[in-house]
Design a protein around this motif. Structure first.
Motif, PDB file in Angstrom:
ATOM      1  N   GLU A 298      -3.381 -15.659  17.821  1.00 23.48           N
ATOM      2  CA  GLU A 298      -2.545 -15.626  16.786  1.00 23.48           C
ATOM      3  C   GLU A 298      -3.061 -15.905  15.388  1.00 23.48           C
ATOM      4  O   GLU A 298      -4.202 -16.265  15.321  1.00 23.48           O
ATOM      5  CB  GLU A 298      -1.474 -16.970  16.841  1.00 23.48           C
ATOM      6  N   PRO A 299      -2.808 -14.708  14.636  1.00 24.23           N
ATOM      7  CA  PRO A 299      -3.308 -14.821  13.063  1.00 24.23           C
ATOM      8  C   PRO A 299      -2.926 -16.178  12.406  1.00 24.23           C
ATOM      9  O   PRO A 299      -1.930 -17.132  12.721  1.00 24.23           O
ATOM     10  CB  PRO A 299      -2.439 -13.656  12.450  1.00 24.23           C
ATOM     11  N   PRO A 300      -3.835 -16.547  11.268  1.00 23.25           N
ATOM     12  CA  PRO A 300      -3.475 -17.825  10.463  1.00 23.25           C
ATOM     13  C   PRO A 300      -2.082 -17.766   9.826  1.00 23.25           C
ATOM     14  O   PRO A 300      -1.657 -16.356   9.568  1.00 23.25           O
ATOM     15  CB  PRO A 300      -4.969 -17.634   9.446  1.00 23.25           C
ATOM     16  N   GLU A 301      -1.648 -19.006   9.487  1.00 24.45           N
ATOM     17  CA  GLU A 301      -0.335 -18.673   8.852  1.00 24.45           C
ATOM     18  C   GLU A 301      -0.531 -18.212   7.273  1.00 24.45           C
ATOM     19  O   GLU A 301      -1.750 -18.534   6.836  1.00 24.45           O
ATOM     20  CB  GLU A 301       0.251 -19.974   8.605  1.00 24.45           C
ATOM     21  N   GLY A 302       0.145 -17.408   6.446  1.00 23.57           N
ATOM     22  CA  GLY A 302       0.050 -17.269   5.057  1.00 23.57           C
ATOM     23  C   GLY A 302       0.640 -16.029   4.908  1.00 23.57           C
ATOM     24  O   GLY A 302       1.404 -15.473   5.567  1.00 23.57           O
ATOM     25  N   VAL A 303       0.238 -15.444   3.589  1.00 21.28           N
ATOM     26  CA  VAL A 303       0.744 -14.121   3.233  1.00 21.28           C
ATOM     27  C   VAL A 303      -0.294 -13.055   3.052  1.00 21.28           C
ATOM     28  O   VAL A 303      -1.438 -13.679   2.583  1.00 21.28           O
ATOM     29  CB  VAL A 303       1.441 -14.364   1.868  1.00 21.28           C
ATOM     30  N   PHE A 304      -0.156 -12.216   3.684  1.00 19.44           N
ATOM     31  CA  PHE A 304      -1.171 -11.046   3.659  1.00 19.44           C
ATOM     32  C   PHE A 304      -0.988  -9.779   2.970  1.00 19.44           C
ATOM     33  O   PHE A 304       0.094  -9.253   2.874  1.00 19.44           O
ATOM     34  CB  PHE A 304      -1.353 -10.756   5.071  1.00 19.44           C
ATOM     35  N   TRP A 305      -1.880  -9.712   1.943  1.00 20.66           N
ATOM     36  CA  TRP A 305      -1.777  -8.445   0.932  1.00 20.66           C
ATOM     37  C   TRP A 305      -2.794  -7.390   1.292  1.00 20.66           C
ATOM     38  O   TRP A 305      -3.893  -7.628   1.045  1.00 20.66           O
ATOM     39  CB  TRP A 305      -1.970  -9.005  -0.530  1.00 20.66           C
ATOM     40  N   SER A 306      -2.401  -6.220   1.560  1.00 23.21           N
ATOM     41  CA  SER A 306      -3.273  -5.145   1.813  1.00 23.21           C
ATOM     42  C   SER A 306      -3.753  -4.519   0.487  1.00 23.21           C
ATOM     43  O   SER A 306      -2.675  -3.940  -0.119  1.00 23.21           O
ATOM     44  CB  SER A 306      -2.872  -4.225   2.865  1.00 23.21           C
ATOM     45  N   ARG A 307      -4.998  -4.347   0.098  1.00 22.38           N
ATOM     46  CA  ARG A 307      -5.326  -3.383  -0.526  1.00 22.38           C
ATOM     47  C   ARG A 307      -6.393  -2.284  -0.473  1.00 22.38           C
ATOM     48  O   ARG A 307      -7.364  -1.964  -1.051  1.00 22.38           O
ATOM     49  CB  ARG A 307      -6.206  -4.530  -2.041  1.00 22.38           C
ATOM     50  N   LEU A 308      -6.044  -1.758   0.973  1.00 26.17           N
ATOM     51  CA  LEU A 308      -6.993  -0.819   1.682  1.00 26.17           C
ATOM     52  C   LEU A 308      -6.813   0.201   0.553  1.00 26.17           C
ATOM     53  O   LEU A 308      -5.777   0.739   0.214  1.00 26.17           O
ATOM     54  CB  LEU A 308      -6.555  -0.785   2.911  1.00 26.17           C
ATOM     55  N   SER A 309      -8.083   1.277   0.681  1.00 23.26           N
ATOM     56  CA  SER A 309      -7.986   2.247  -0.347  1.00 23.26           C
ATOM     57  C   SER A 309      -8.181   3.650   0.260  1.00 23.26           C
ATOM     58  O   SER A 309      -9.093   3.686   1.247  1.00 23.26           O
ATOM     59  CB  SER A 309      -8.968   1.880  -1.318  1.00 23.26           C
ATOM     60  N   ALA A 310      -7.720   4.764  -0.225  1.00 23.50           N
ATOM     61  CA  ALA A 310      -7.887   6.010   0.304  1.00 23.50           C
ATOM     62  C   ALA A 310      -9.232   6.439  -0.061  1.00 23.50           C
ATOM     63  O   ALA A 310      -9.614   7.610   0.365  1.00 23.50           O
ATOM     64  CB  ALA A 310      -6.969   6.897  -0.414  1.00 23.50           C
ATOM     65  N   SER A 311      -9.999   5.801  -0.918  1.00 25.23           N
ATOM     66  CA  SER A 311     -11.356   6.251  -1.473  1.00 25.23           C
ATOM     67  C   SER A 311     -12.391   5.535  -0.741  1.00 25.23           C
ATOM     68  O   SER A 311     -13.362   5.448  -1.176  1.00 25.23           O
ATOM     69  CB  SER A 311     -11.281   6.196  -2.885  1.00 25.23           C
ATOM     70  N   ALA A 312     -12.094   4.799   0.382  1.00 26.18           N
ATOM     71  CA  ALA A 312     -13.046   4.051   0.934  1.00 26.18           C
ATOM     72  C   ALA A 312     -14.300   4.819   1.641  1.00 26.18           C
ATOM     73  O   ALA A 312     -15.404   4.191   1.563  1.00 26.18           O
ATOM     74  CB  ALA A 312     -12.603   3.141   1.970  1.00 26.18           C
ATOM     75  N   HIS A 313     -13.812   6.215   1.697  1.00 29.50           N
ATOM     76  CA  HIS A 313     -14.890   7.021   2.421  1.00 29.50           C
ATOM     77  C   HIS A 313     -16.014   7.384   1.366  1.00 29.50           C
ATOM     78  O   HIS A 313     -17.212   7.632   1.706  1.00 29.50           O
ATOM     79  CB  HIS A 313     -14.438   8.403   2.849  1.00 29.50           C
ATOM     80  N   THR A 314     -15.754   7.211   0.212  1.00 30.23           N
ATOM     81  CA  THR A 314     -16.719   7.463  -0.995  1.00 30.23           C
ATOM     82  C   THR A 314     -17.703   6.348  -0.996  1.00 30.23           C
ATOM     83  O   THR A 314     -18.770   6.582  -1.692  1.00 30.23           O
ATOM     84  CB  THR A 314     -16.027   7.549  -2.229  1.00 30.23           C
ATOM     85  N   ARG A 315     -17.341   5.147  -0.419  1.00 28.27           N
ATOM     86  CA  ARG A 315     -18.403   4.054  -0.417  1.00 28.27           C
ATOM     87  C   ARG A 315     -18.940   3.909   0.813  1.00 28.27           C
ATOM     88  O   ARG A 315     -19.347   2.632   1.123  1.00 28.27           O
ATOM     89  CB  ARG A 315     -17.491   2.862  -0.724  1.00 28.27           C
ATOM     90  N   ASP A 316     -18.965   4.675   1.846  1.00 23.80           N
ATOM     91  CA  ASP A 316     -19.541   4.662   3.184  1.00 23.80           C
ATOM     92  C   ASP A 316     -18.693   3.899   4.134  1.00 23.80           C
ATOM     93  O   ASP A 316     -19.183   3.252   4.986  1.00 23.80           O
ATOM     94  CB  ASP A 316     -20.954   4.389   3.244  1.00 23.80           C
ATOM     95  N   ARG A 317     -17.375   3.846   3.707  1.00 27.04           N
ATOM     96  CA  ARG A 317     -16.501   2.771   4.509  1.00 27.04           C
ATOM     97  C   ARG A 317     -15.089   3.512   4.972  1.00 27.04           C
ATOM     98  O   ARG A 317     -14.106   3.079   5.055  1.00 27.04           O
ATOM     99  CB  ARG A 317     -16.091   1.651   3.537  1.00 27.04           C
TER     100      ARG A 317
END
Length: 313
Positions: free
Chosen positions: A44-63
């Motif tokens: 089970e995930p921890p309790e809390g609020v989860f905020w996604s800041r995942l990026s369309a440009s991650a590939h430019t940083r080798d991610r």
């Protein structure tokens, strides 16, 4: 519910303004950097609020794989009923301009005429049908990377067949009408929790498509005497347009975003980008009546029990 706010991201260099804002608001923040990891799917995930800041440009940083792992993480959180801001469905909008385009169009918001082409077979023929001038861009972009202007189909064809051709990470290239602004700027409207925080006028007179507000940017002023800010606050955005954007964001379940539009020479207002991991320009922040990062910290903190926030206050 108890716990803290968890920010899910792939780029630590974008986090300092948010760390400062959450600390100032007394809201506990923990980072989940998705450059590696593992999920025990029976846990089970921890309790809390989860905020996604995942990026369309991650590939430019080798991610490049961060978005794929992010899909898994966000679905896992949702399955356990956690509060997720800009969750799995919003991530699909972040990493696909086609998805943004059709969603905006469905909401009655004007968008640029666009053709999406997979691979390069037939792409020159489609460009000829489309007609020059036009721009090409990646379906999965970010920061304006991959955007090029073409004044002839022959030039485009030579680029496609040459060594400098740069494919989109997902193989989809967009051919899009060239929008000519009535004045050399675009506007980016920043929204948090169903409210316009402020709008930013972004100077485009230097001709660049790379307009990330987190970067330190300036252009020469008149006669080269003083640098003019590339980003400055704008207070005259049409309220009806703001209302359309708010309705769009609500319909798509987007809690935090920057939406970019251009006012064209022929009298159109055309929306062309929805950025769901928005960054904020420090010069604009310094003069704005409300701070983007502080508004985010206050809102996400309000979703936690007051005893959790109060413990930091």
């Amino acid at each position: 519910m108890s716990g803290k706010v968890y920010v899910i991201h792939d780029n630590p260099s974008w986090l300092p303004p948010f760390r400062a804002a959450f600390d100032a608001e007394g809201v506990p923040l923990e980072e989940w950097l998705l450059t590696e990891g593992a999920i025990d799917l029976s846990s089970e995930p921890p309790e809390g609020v989860f905020w996604s800041r995942l990026s369309a440009s991650a590939h430019t940083r080798d991610r490049a794989l961060s978005k794929d792992y992010g899909r898994a993480v966000l679905r896992w959180l949702s399955a356990w009923g956690r509060t997720v801001i800009n969750g799995a469905d919003v991530l699909e909008l972040e990493v696909s301009k086609v998805a943004q385009h059709v969603a905006l169009q469905h909401a009655g918001i004007e968008v640029a005429r666009t053709v999406a082409v997979l691979g390069t077979d037939g792409i020159v023929e489609r460009a000829a049908e489309f007609g020059a001038p036009f721009i090409s861009k990646h379906n999965q972009g970010g920061k304006g990377l991959g955007v090029r202007r073409w004044d002839s189909v022959d030039e485009f064809a030579a680029w496609v067949d040459g060594p400098d051709f740069e494919p989109s990470p997902d193989g989809i290239t967009l051919l899009q009408e060239l929008l000519v602004a009535k004045a050399p700027f675009i506007t980016r409207a920043e929204f948090v929790a169903g409210s316009l925080v402020y709008a930013v006028r972004v100077d485009t007179s230097a001709g660049s498509f790379e307009l990330c507000p987190a970067e330190a940017c300036a252009i020469p002023g008149a006669d080269g005497v003083e640098p003019e800010p590339m980003f400055r606050r704008r207070d005259d955005v049409d309220p009806e347009l703001v209302d359309r954007y708010l309705a769009f964001l609500a319909a798509e379940g987007i809690g935090i975003a920057g939406i970019e539009f251009i006012e064209t020479r022929d009298g159109r207002t055309v929306t062309y980008d929805v950025n769901t991991n928005t960054n904020y320009n420090p010069d604009v922040e310094a003069t704005a009546p409300r701070s983007g990062p502080r508004e985010i910290a206050r809102w996400l903190g309000s979703l936690l029990p007051q005893e959790v926030v109060g413990a930091r206050g």
